[in-house]
Design a protein around this motif. Structure first.
Motif, PDB file in Angstrom:
ATOM      1  N   LYS A 121      -8.381 -27.416  29.605  1.00 46.31           N
ATOM      2  CA  LYS A 121      -7.424 -26.590  29.091  1.00 46.31           C
ATOM      3  C   LYS A 121      -7.406 -26.453  27.628  1.00 46.31           C
ATOM      4  CE  LYS A 121      -4.807 -26.248  32.895  1.00 46.31           C
ATOM      5  NZ  LYS A 121      -4.885 -24.790  33.766  1.00 46.31           N
ATOM      6  N   VAL A 122      -7.159 -25.103  27.180  1.00 52.10           N
ATOM      7  CA  VAL A 122      -7.108 -24.986  25.502  1.00 52.10           C
ATOM      8  C   VAL A 122      -5.699 -24.897  25.164  1.00 52.10           C
ATOM      9  CG1 VAL A 122      -8.140 -23.743  23.752  1.00 52.10           C
ATOM     10  CG2 VAL A 122      -9.672 -23.854  25.766  1.00 52.10           C
ATOM     11  N   ALA A 123      -5.339 -25.782  24.252  1.00 46.81           N
ATOM     12  CA  ALA A 123      -3.958 -25.603  23.784  1.00 46.81           C
ATOM     13  C   ALA A 123      -4.231 -24.952  22.233  1.00 46.81           C
ATOM     14  CB  ALA A 123      -3.408 -27.078  23.526  1.00 46.81           C
ATOM     15  N   ALA A 124      -3.586 -23.801  22.260  1.00 50.47           N
ATOM     16  CA  ALA A 124      -3.539 -23.044  21.180  1.00 50.47           C
ATOM     17  C   ALA A 124      -2.263 -23.164  20.426  1.00 50.47           C
ATOM     18  CB  ALA A 124      -4.158 -21.638  21.240  1.00 50.47           C
ATOM     19  N   LEU A 125      -2.236 -23.553  18.947  1.00 50.55           N
ATOM     20  CA  LEU A 125      -1.126 -23.840  18.210  1.00 50.55           C
ATOM     21  C   LEU A 125      -0.794 -22.479  17.700  1.00 50.55           C
ATOM     22  CD1 LEU A 125       1.440 -25.329  16.851  1.00 50.55           C
ATOM     23  CD2 LEU A 125      -0.308 -26.031  15.093  1.00 50.55           C
ATOM     24  N   GLU A 126       0.079 -21.541  18.184  1.00 51.49           N
ATOM     25  CA  GLU A 126       0.199 -20.348  17.446  1.00 51.49           C
ATOM     26  C   GLU A 126       1.328 -20.216  16.207  1.00 51.49           C
ATOM     27  OE1 GLU A 126       1.347 -17.812  20.738  1.00 51.49           O
ATOM     28  OE2 GLU A 126      -0.686 -17.764  21.635  1.00 51.49           O
ATOM     29  N   THR A 127       2.286 -21.061  16.334  1.00 48.28           N
ATOM     30  CA  THR A 127       3.184 -21.003  15.205  1.00 48.28           C
ATOM     31  C   THR A 127       3.670 -22.596  14.933  1.00 48.28           C
ATOM     32  OG1 THR A 127       4.118 -18.958  16.125  1.00 48.28           O
ATOM     33  CG2 THR A 127       5.618 -20.201  14.797  1.00 48.28           C
ATOM     34  N   SER A 128       3.802 -22.599  13.642  1.00 42.19           N
ATOM     35  CA  SER A 128       4.219 -24.026  13.098  1.00 42.19           C
ATOM     36  C   SER A 128       4.819 -23.921  11.693  1.00 42.19           C
ATOM     37  CB  SER A 128       2.983 -25.132  13.166  1.00 42.19           C
ATOM     38  OG  SER A 128       3.389 -26.045  12.522  1.00 42.19           O
ATOM     39  N   PRO A 129       5.803 -24.416  11.490  1.00 44.62           N
ATOM     40  CA  PRO A 129       6.199 -24.579  10.059  1.00 44.62           C
ATOM     41  C   PRO A 129       5.324 -25.121   8.836  1.00 44.62           C
ATOM     42  CG  PRO A 129       7.545 -25.735  11.330  1.00 44.62           C
ATOM     43  CD  PRO A 129       6.774 -25.350  12.255  1.00 44.62           C
ATOM     44  N   CYS A 130       4.390 -26.100   9.359  1.00 38.94           N
ATOM     45  CA  CYS A 130       3.497 -27.041   8.557  1.00 38.94           C
ATOM     46  C   CYS A 130       2.217 -27.043   8.898  1.00 38.94           C
ATOM     47  CB  CYS A 130       4.338 -28.395   8.724  1.00 38.94           C
ATOM     48  SG  CYS A 130       4.387 -29.012  10.089  1.00 38.94           S
ATOM     49  N   LEU A 131       1.583 -26.236   9.744  1.00 36.21           N
ATOM     50  CA  LEU A 131       0.296 -26.535  10.472  1.00 36.21           C
ATOM     51  C   LEU A 131      -0.248 -25.026  10.664  1.00 36.21           C
ATOM     52  CD1 LEU A 131       0.779 -29.167  13.046  1.00 36.21           C
ATOM     53  CD2 LEU A 131      -0.259 -29.592  10.835  1.00 36.21           C
ATOM     54  N   PRO A 132      -1.595 -25.054  10.250  1.00 39.81           N
ATOM     55  CA  PRO A 132      -2.281 -23.881  10.511  1.00 39.81           C
ATOM     56  C   PRO A 132      -2.503 -23.431  11.970  1.00 39.81           C
ATOM     57  CG  PRO A 132      -3.741 -25.305   9.684  1.00 39.81           C
ATOM     58  CD  PRO A 132      -2.485 -26.015   9.567  1.00 39.81           C
ATOM     59  N   PRO A 133      -2.699 -22.279  12.523  1.00 42.94           N
ATOM     60  CA  PRO A 133      -3.102 -21.943  13.719  1.00 42.94           C
ATOM     61  C   PRO A 133      -4.208 -22.712  14.088  1.00 42.94           C
ATOM     62  CG  PRO A 133      -2.478 -20.001  12.896  1.00 42.94           C
ATOM     63  CD  PRO A 133      -2.380 -21.014  11.593  1.00 42.94           C
ATOM     64  N   SER A 134      -4.300 -23.443  15.362  1.00 41.91           N
ATOM     65  CA  SER A 134      -5.687 -24.395  15.602  1.00 41.91           C
ATOM     66  C   SER A 134      -5.483 -24.385  17.095  1.00 41.91           C
ATOM     67  CB  SER A 134      -5.755 -25.642  14.844  1.00 41.91           C
ATOM     68  OG  SER A 134      -4.439 -26.373  15.206  1.00 41.91           O
ATOM     69  N   THR A 135      -6.733 -24.947  17.681  1.00 36.19           N
ATOM     70  CA  THR A 135      -7.002 -24.960  19.117  1.00 36.19           C
ATOM     71  C   THR A 135      -7.538 -26.576  19.442  1.00 36.19           C
ATOM     72  OG1 THR A 135      -9.085 -24.018  19.269  1.00 36.19           O
ATOM     73  CG2 THR A 135      -7.300 -22.767  19.586  1.00 36.19           C
ATOM     74  N   ALA A 136      -7.147 -26.842  20.337  1.00 34.49           N
ATOM     75  CA  ALA A 136      -7.824 -28.322  20.873  1.00 34.49           C
ATOM     76  C   ALA A 136      -8.235 -28.111  22.512  1.00 34.49           C
ATOM     77  CB  ALA A 136      -6.828 -29.347  20.676  1.00 34.49           C
ATOM     78  N   GLU A 137      -9.168 -28.705  22.934  1.00 34.35           N
ATOM     79  CA  GLU A 137      -9.430 -28.913  24.399  1.00 34.35           C
ATOM     80  C   GLU A 137      -8.681 -29.997  25.062  1.00 34.35           C
ATOM     81  OE1 GLU A 137     -12.993 -26.486  26.372  1.00 34.35           O
ATOM     82  OE2 GLU A 137     -13.244 -28.594  25.591  1.00 34.35           O
ATOM     83  N   VAL A 138      -8.028 -29.972  25.911  1.00 38.91           N
ATOM     84  CA  VAL A 138      -7.236 -31.046  26.486  1.00 38.91           C
ATOM     85  C   VAL A 138      -7.352 -31.050  28.076  1.00 38.91           C
ATOM     86  CG1 VAL A 138      -5.447 -31.521  25.013  1.00 38.91           C
ATOM     87  CG2 VAL A 138      -5.084 -30.012  26.795  1.00 38.91           C
ATOM     88  N   GLN A 139      -7.233 -32.189  28.815  1.00 39.45           N
ATOM     89  CA  GLN A 139      -7.413 -32.235  30.406  1.00 39.45           C
ATOM     90  C   GLN A 139      -5.984 -32.811  30.694  1.00 39.45           C
ATOM     91  OE1 GLN A 139     -10.277 -34.875  31.706  1.00 39.45           O
ATOM     92  NE2 GLN A 139     -10.429 -33.766  33.757  1.00 39.45           N
ATOM     93  N   VAL A 140      -5.408 -32.094  31.538  1.00 44.65           N
ATOM     94  CA  VAL A 140      -4.239 -32.643  32.141  1.00 44.65           C
ATOM     95  C   VAL A 140      -4.627 -33.334  33.549  1.00 44.65           C
ATOM     96  CG1 VAL A 140      -1.937 -31.827  33.130  1.00 44.65           C
ATOM     97  CG2 VAL A 140      -3.172 -30.499  31.318  1.00 44.65           C
ATOM     98  N   THR A 141      -4.018 -34.603  33.427  1.00 48.28           N
ATOM     99  CA  THR A 141      -4.471 -35.580  34.615  1.00 48.28           C
ATOM    100  C   THR A 141      -3.179 -36.169  35.099  1.00 48.28           C
ATOM    101  OG1 THR A 141      -4.600 -37.526  33.239  1.00 48.28           O
ATOM    102  CG2 THR A 141      -6.543 -36.102  33.366  1.00 48.28           C
TER     103      THR A 141
END
Length: 148
Positions: A121-141
């Motif tokens: 899965k790709v977790a995309a941070l879209e909104t944050s008061p303190c972090l820029p938008p970014s993505t991370a690949e994760v696996q849900v197990t």
């Protein structure tokens, strides 16, 4: 410890929110998870004629969750539904989060989960008061969420 509740109406959901505050006072609750937060509201309030009442009830529920989070230092996580946006063509996202501005503005952090490659899965941070938008690949197990 893990507690589970499944409300079938928005009234039951409101009652659970009131009980959560008391439970947080008695127990060491760290996280509250609300799965598909908009589902009961969409089921009970149909059409544009009931939209204003639905949004007001949703706002009240969200404010109650926010108060619990702030008073008890608890993380509140909720999942939401999306609806197709067929007029999007090839520009922008092909879907919209359901719940309108009330739900959109109640979130401090918004993370969108998308399908990735090979069960990832790709977790995309879209909104944050303190972090820029970014993505991370994760696996849900079954053991939790693993960083790729």
């Amino acid at each position: 410890n893990f507690m589970y509740a499944r409300p079938y109406t928005t009234q039951q959901l409101d009652e659970l929110a009131l009980q959560m505050g008391a439970i947080c006072t008695q127990e060491q609750v760290r996280t509250i998870v609300v799965d598909s937060i908009i589902n009961l509201f969409r089921t009970e309030f149909n059409g544009r004629g009931e939209l204003a009442e639905r949004q007001q009830r949703l706002k009240t529920f969200l404010m109650r969750l926010k108060k619990i989070a702030e008073e008890h230092n608890v993380a509140v996580v909720y999942t939401n539904q999306v609806s197709a946006k067929p007029d999007a063509m090839s520009f922008g996202p092909a879907f919209n989060a359901v719940g309108g501005h009330v739900l959109f503005h109640a979130s401090t952090f918004r993370i969108q989960m998308k399908r990735g490659r090979a069960g990832m899965k790709v977790a995309a941070l879209e909104t944050s008061p303190c972090l820029p938008p970014s993505t991370a690949e994760v696996q849900v197990t079954s053991g939790g969420i693993l960083d790729a």
